[in-house]
Design a protein around this motif. Structure first.
Motif, PDB file in Angstrom:
ATOM      1  N   GLU A 367       0.843  -1.180   0.000  1.00  0.00           N
ATOM      2  CA  GLU A 367       0.000   0.000   0.000  1.00  0.00           C
ATOM      3  C   GLU A 367       0.889   1.244   0.000  1.00  0.00           C
ATOM      4  O   GLU A 367       1.899   1.295   0.701  1.00  0.00           O
ATOM      5  N   VAL A 368       0.525   2.210  -0.834  1.00  0.00           N
ATOM      6  CA  VAL A 368       1.206   3.501  -0.848  1.00  0.00           C
ATOM      7  C   VAL A 368       0.149   4.593  -0.903  1.00  0.00           C
ATOM      8  O   VAL A 368      -1.034   4.318  -1.148  1.00  0.00           O
ATOM      9  N   ALA A 369       0.576   5.826  -0.693  1.00  0.00           N
ATOM     10  CA  ALA A 369      -0.359   6.951  -0.655  1.00  0.00           C
ATOM     11  C   ALA A 369      -0.022   7.974  -1.720  1.00  0.00           C
ATOM     12  O   ALA A 369       1.149   8.264  -1.965  1.00  0.00           O
ATOM     13  N   VAL A 370      -1.062   8.507  -2.347  1.00  0.00           N
ATOM     14  CA  VAL A 370      -0.954   9.714  -3.166  1.00  0.00           C
ATOM     15  C   VAL A 370      -1.765  10.773  -2.424  1.00  0.00           C
ATOM     16  O   VAL A 370      -2.995  10.708  -2.372  1.00  0.00           O
ATOM     17  N   PHE A 438      -3.094  10.349   5.122  1.00  0.00           N
ATOM     18  CA  PHE A 438      -2.666   9.056   5.655  1.00  0.00           C
ATOM     19  C   PHE A 438      -1.590   8.478   4.749  1.00  0.00           C
ATOM     20  O   PHE A 438      -1.851   8.187   3.582  1.00  0.00           O
ATOM     21  N   GLU A 439      -0.375   8.332   5.284  1.00  0.00           N
ATOM     22  CA  GLU A 439       0.742   7.813   4.507  1.00  0.00           C
ATOM     23  C   GLU A 439       1.403   6.628   5.200  1.00  0.00           C
ATOM     24  O   GLU A 439       2.599   6.390   5.062  1.00  0.00           O
ATOM     25  N   LYS A 447      -2.883  11.671  14.747  1.00  0.00           N
ATOM     26  CA  LYS A 447      -3.026  13.121  14.958  1.00  0.00           C
ATOM     27  C   LYS A 447      -3.113  13.871  13.640  1.00  0.00           C
ATOM     28  O   LYS A 447      -3.732  14.936  13.566  1.00  0.00           O
ATOM     29  N   ARG A 448      -2.476  13.314  12.591  1.00  0.00           N
ATOM     30  CA  ARG A 448      -2.546  13.982  11.295  1.00  0.00           C
ATOM     31  C   ARG A 448      -3.978  14.014  10.786  1.00  0.00           C
ATOM     32  O   ARG A 448      -4.394  14.968  10.122  1.00  0.00           O
ATOM     33  N   VAL A 449      -4.740  12.975  11.075  1.00  0.00           N
ATOM     34  CA  VAL A 449      -6.146  12.937  10.672  1.00  0.00           C
ATOM     35  C   VAL A 449      -6.907  14.093  11.312  1.00  0.00           C
ATOM     36  O   VAL A 449      -7.724  14.756  10.672  1.00  0.00           O
ATOM     37  N   ARG A 450      -6.600  14.356  12.569  1.00  0.00           N
ATOM     38  CA  ARG A 450      -7.294  15.409  13.306  1.00  0.00           C
ATOM     39  C   ARG A 450      -6.819  16.806  12.914  1.00  0.00           C
ATOM     40  O   ARG A 450      -7.619  17.732  12.795  1.00  0.00           O
ATOM     41  N   ASP A 451      -5.518  16.945  12.706  1.00  0.00           N
ATOM     42  CA  ASP A 451      -4.926  18.286  12.592  1.00  0.00           C
ATOM     43  C   ASP A 451      -4.881  18.836  11.173  1.00  0.00           C
ATOM     44  O   ASP A 451      -4.557  20.014  10.987  1.00  0.00           O
ATOM     45  N   GLN A 452      -5.192  18.029  10.163  1.00  0.00           N
ATOM     46  CA  GLN A 452      -5.104  18.480   8.783  1.00  0.00           C
ATOM     47  C   GLN A 452      -6.408  18.188   8.034  1.00  0.00           C
ATOM     48  O   GLN A 452      -6.494  17.215   7.282  1.00  0.00           O
TER      49      GLN A 452
END
Length: 623
Positions: A367-370, A438-439, A447-452
């Motif tokens: 799995e990777v993220a764009v 999500f990476e 926290k990235r989900v919440r803060d961005q």
């Protein structure tokens, strides 16, 4: 003598997740007495952010990092330190975070709740490997129906009463499934634009756009689990069905508590109990399990205890069944003397059965993220703190509406890589739009989900991978230690020709084509990763090598003949060890489908049939 030592239990099951919990419930309903060991506690117990992290679908990332139930494994993707160190998520001397759950319900207590069935070829491969026709896909579908209570196809749910049901869904199972995006969130102009433009680009890229659209409509309006009206597996735009009940997480925990309440005295839920080894009788048959009673005893726990735990054991009149998952089941087998003889000898563990396949064949999806930054934050996330009592939580709590009723997946696209298309294999690429950044997994990722709140991630998932080179090995003979896990990604493993790598690069380019209109119109401000500078195939391949991750570990105790590395027969019995079975994701010879939970539910139901057939043939006095 404890109740565990003195009571007459038919089965002792280790692990309460998708495999063990499902199996235990079915055996109890059949009249058996089951002792179920779980190393964690109740995920809805009073602790910080619980029960919200468990209940609220949108909080699943926070559930993964909730110290009350998280097990933080550290794994390697490569043996080569130089290659491994290129992954920014890697912590030197530690590894890459791989979250698991220690809780009633296992990893179904923190997963993203996606319920997608595997492909027919996954089941047919097991049937061919073993010669057991009960594994044929046409026969396995009944187990999906036994599990599912479908609530996202209301018309067909109503028509089933008059004998009309071409969908193949289950309507009366124990696990309710619903759509992931409630209609209440479609007032977000940005979200609607993403859905519309993605669908437009995808459809126009097909050889016959109009015909393909009609087939998609006739095939279930994006339902990936419907029975096809024409040969072949689902391809195209889909939603992701979730295991939720009225948009609240519902799964194995609820199933077990319901069965325990309906059949008092038949099911013992032994929580905070870490299995340490399988016990054997004088004939070498499994007869029980030794365990340590105490909280947070395993060193994968976010805050492991320094206490020793109380040593206990529990006996099984019929069988012992291990359902600890792809990391813990091979570890427990090896601690019990079952596995590669040389490795057991190196740790001073007496050999019970030499099975070289234990802890080998470990697999996962790539799995990777764009990821993108949107021009404006998502309207549907306005005011979201991902905590109790914010505006979105109140909408969810009072009305079961809004974005908190979703796991964050806006839509998915199923397609084939060039290799799969050329060889006629099943679809192997799943691209999923997430309204979050999500990476992969690293400490504090939630926290990235919440803060961005202005992020869009296309998660690119490569299924049916070629790599079978992953391993689970003992770190020590101490059952409280975590095992050593290495997946040996890409060229370090079995993908010497780079087919998996090329498929993921192809998927990234496919996502970029779908997002190009949003970039051109300025709705997407910028691509954050891989980033606009990463364009060539070589550069994209390096991005994939350096950042890929997985979260569906499987296949480390596979079904198959022992001379070919198999550990189990087609009825889940461990080769050469009477009265011992394995029923969890480690049992697959090849990793199935796109998301593993539904497949594990299905094999647990199948295993229940196999266990009960053995019980009917074997008088208790002879066991």
């Amino acid at each position: 003598m404890s109740d565990a030592e003195s009571a007459a239990w038919d089965y002792v099951i280790v692990g309460s997740g998708a495999g063990g919990g499902t199996l235990a419930a079915r055996l109890v309903e059949a009249g058996m007495r089951v002792f179920l060991l779980e190393a964690g506690g109740d995920p809805r117990a009073a602790a910080e952010r619980l029960p919200e992290d468990y209940d609220v679908p949108a909080f699943h990332a926070f559930a993964c990092e909730n110290a009350a139930m998280s097990w933080n494994f550290r794994v390697r993707h490569y043996a080569d330190e130089g290659r491994q160190a290129k992954d920014w998520k890697y912590e030197a001397g530690q590894g890459v975070l791989y979250p698991r759950a220690a809780a009633l319900g296992g990893c179904t207590s923190h997963n993203a709740m996606i319920f997608m069935l595997p492909h027919d070829a996954d089941w047919n491969h097991v049937a061919q490997l073993t010669g057991d026709r009960s594994w044929r896909a046409s026969r396995m579908r009944r187990y999906a129906r036994r599990v599912e209570d479908c609530r996202h196809r209301p018309v067909w749910r109503a028509l089933r009463h008059v004998g009309l049901d071409p969908t193949g869904h289950g309507w009366g199972g124990w696990l309710r499934t619903e759509k992931s995006i409630p209609l209440s969130v479609l007032g977000d102009e940005g979200l609607v634009r993403v859905l519309r433009d993605t669908a437009s680009v995808f459809t126009s890229s097909l050889p016959t756009p109009l015909l393909s659209t009609l087939r998609w409509l006739r095939g279930g309006l994006g339902d990936p689990n419907t029975r096809r009206l024409r040969p072949g597996s689902f391809e195209g735009i889909c939603y992701t069905p979730l295991a939720t009940s009225e948009h609240r997480r519902a799964g194995v925990r609820e199933r077990l508590l319901d069965v325990a309440a309906r059949h008092p005295g038949r099911l013992q839920l032994e929580l905070d109990a870490l299995a340490t080894r399988v016990l054997f009788d004088a004939d070498g048959a499994a007869c029980g399990v030794e365990y340590l009673k105490g909280k947070r005893l395993y060193r994968a726990h976010a805050a492991p205890s320094s206490a020793e735990g109380v040593r206990r054991d529990v006996r099984a009149r019929r069988e012992v069944i291990l359902c600890g998952g792809a990391f813990n089941t091979p570890q427990l087998l090896m601690l019990s003397g079952i596995g590669p003889a040389a490795e057991l000898e190196a740790h001073g563990i007496p050999l019970q059965k030499n099975l070289p396949g234990v802890g080998r064949n470990l697999q996962d999806r790539y799995e990777v993220a764009v990821t993108h930054r949107m021009r404006e934050p998502w309207e549907v996330l306005e005011g979201a703190r991902f905590d109790r009592d914010d505006t979105l939580w109140r909408h969810w709590h009072e009305e079961r509406s809004g974005m908190y009723a979703s796991n964050g997946a806006a839509l998915g696209v199923v397609s084939r890589s060039a290799t799969a298309d050329r060889t006629g294999q099943e679809p192997d690429l799943f691209c999923m739009a997430l309204l979050a950044g999500f990476e992969g997994y690293f400490p504090g990722f939630s926290k990235r989900v919440r803060d961005q709140p202005d992020q869009l991630t296309w998660a690119v998932l490569k299924a049916h991978t070629l790599n079978r080179a992953g391993t689970v090995r003992l770190r020590s003979a101490d059952p409280r230690d975590t095992p050593l896990v290495n997946f040996h990604y890409f060229e370090e493993g079995d993908d010497q020709a780079g087919e998996d790598l090329r498929a993921v690069v192809q998927a990234i380019r496919f996502v970029r084509r779908m997002t190009a209109p949003l970039l051109a119109k300025g709705w997407i401000a910028e691509e954050l990763a891989p980033g606009a500078a990463v364009q060539s195939d070589e550069a994209l391949a390096d991005y994939v090598r350096n950042t890929a991750w997985g979260h569906h570990a499987s296949c480390s105790c596979p079904i198959g003949p022992p001379e070919k590395g198999g550990v189990l027969d087609s009825a889940f019995a461990v080769h050469g060890v009477p009265r011992l079975r394995v029923v969890d994701a480690s049992a697959f010879p090849r990793i199935p489908g796109f998301f593993v939970a539904a497949a594990v539910y299905m094999i647990a139901e199948k295993a229940a049939d196999a266990v009960l057939r053995t019980a009917m043939r074997t008088p208790l006095s002879a066991s």
